[in-house]
Write a protein that holds these residues in place. Structure first.
Motif, mmCIF file in Angstrom:
data_model
loop_
_atom_site.group_PDB
_atom_site.id
_atom_site.type_symbol
_atom_site.label_atom_id
_atom_site.label_comp_id
_atom_site.label_asym_id
_atom_site.label_seq_id
_atom_site.Cartn_x
_atom_site.Cartn_y
_atom_site.Cartn_z
ATOM 1 N N PHE A 57 25.493 66.733 30.371
ATOM 2 C CA PHE A 57 24.928 66.414 31.687
ATOM 3 C C PHE A 57 24.362 65.002 31.709
ATOM 4 C CE2 PHE A 57 21.213 66.033 34.403
ATOM 5 C CZ PHE A 57 21.681 66.476 35.630
ATOM 6 N N ARG A 58 23.562 64.659 30.688
ATOM 7 C CA ARG A 58 22.939 63.335 30.647
ATOM 8 C C ARG A 58 23.979 62.221 30.573
ATOM 9 N NH1 ARG A 58 19.195 66.126 27.365
ATOM 10 N NH2 ARG A 58 20.271 65.436 25.483
ATOM 11 N N ASP A 61 26.413 71.413 29.473
ATOM 12 C CA ASP A 61 25.127 71.540 28.783
ATOM 13 C C ASP A 61 24.290 70.279 28.995
ATOM 14 O OD1 ASP A 61 25.924 69.564 26.933
ATOM 15 O OD2 ASP A 61 26.671 71.038 25.500
ATOM 16 N N ASN A 62 23.079 70.291 28.496
ATOM 17 C CA ASN A 62 22.151 69.189 28.773
ATOM 18 C C ASN A 62 22.628 67.851 28.242
ATOM 19 O OD1 ASN A 62 20.343 70.799 30.136
ATOM 20 N ND2 ASN A 62 19.140 71.295 28.323
ATOM 21 N N ARG A 63 23.224 67.855 27.037
ATOM 22 C CA ARG A 63 23.673 66.595 26.444
ATOM 23 C C ARG A 63 24.817 65.987 27.258
ATOM 24 N NH1 ARG A 63 27.688 65.558 23.037
ATOM 25 N NH2 ARG A 63 28.088 67.789 22.773
#
Length: 206
Positions: free
Chosen positions: A86-87, A82-84
């Motif tokens: 991923f970062r 997910d985006n979190r």
């Protein structure tokens, strides 16, 4: 006997890289240097290669094998992220980290952890590995070369050749490499859990 390929650590010779990749494509097992010691690598679809790694390292079914990727484009095809997450991973790569994540359907079932359906992924910061992956054109199945009863990976090509001469098909020697294994971060449930502290700074994941 294993083929011994002496390559430049910053500008690896294309001919030597091509020879190593051809061995991998032909079903071979290679020992290669990374930013966190030596590792054993073979093609993703090479079941015998996976079994050879397990024999050399005395691994059981619960071991997380690692899919070594050239970049995030490859990594994103292999694991759900997910985006979190991923970062957080993007900020730490390329580098000496292994991340355990839920696998996508692109990953053969036999490579997954039998209960969790997860797999390890990593993007090394090493010119030789990047050259191998660029030539191969796909991720590589891998495991850090830590021998039974040892806690640290092997770090010198000539010693790897001496120790595993009849158990691998090639040893790539690029001089000194990282001496600590990867830091392993388990993101199986979306929350980071540091499973092993190694060369990568664990602080961002604690």
């Amino acid at each position: 006997m294993a083929r011994y390929l002496d390559v430049h650590p910053v500008d690896p010779q294309p001919r030597a890289i091509s020879q190593a990749v051809q061995l991998i494509r032909d079903g071979g097992l290679v020992a290669y240097p990374t930013d966190s010691g030596y590792a054993l690598g073979c093609a993703l679809g090479n079941q015998e290669g996976k079994e050879r790694i397990a024999r050399i390292r005395h691994l059981d079914d619960r071991h997380h094998f690692t899919l070594v990727c050239a970049d995030f484009a490859q990594l994103g095809q292999l694991v759900h992220i997910d985006n979190r997450v991923f970062r957080a991973i993007k900020a730490a790569t390329p580098g000496p980290y292994t991340f355990i994540l839920p696998a996508t359907k692109e990953v053969p079932r036999r490579l997954l952890h039998p209960k969790k359906k997860t797999v390890g992924v990593r993007i090394p910061d090493n010119r030789v590995v990047q050259a191998l992956l660029a030539e191969l054109g796909e991720p590589m199945l891998s495991s850090t070369l830590i021998l039974p009863d040892e806690t640290a990976p092997m770090t010198e090509g000539w010693l790897v050749k001496e120790e595993l001469d009849h158990q691998v098909d090639a040893v790539i020697d690029a001089g000194e490499c990282g001496t600590d294994p990867t830091t392993v971060v388990d993101y199986s449930d979306g929350t980071p859990q540091v499973m092993r502290v190694g060369a990568g700074d664990p602080t961002p994941f604690e």
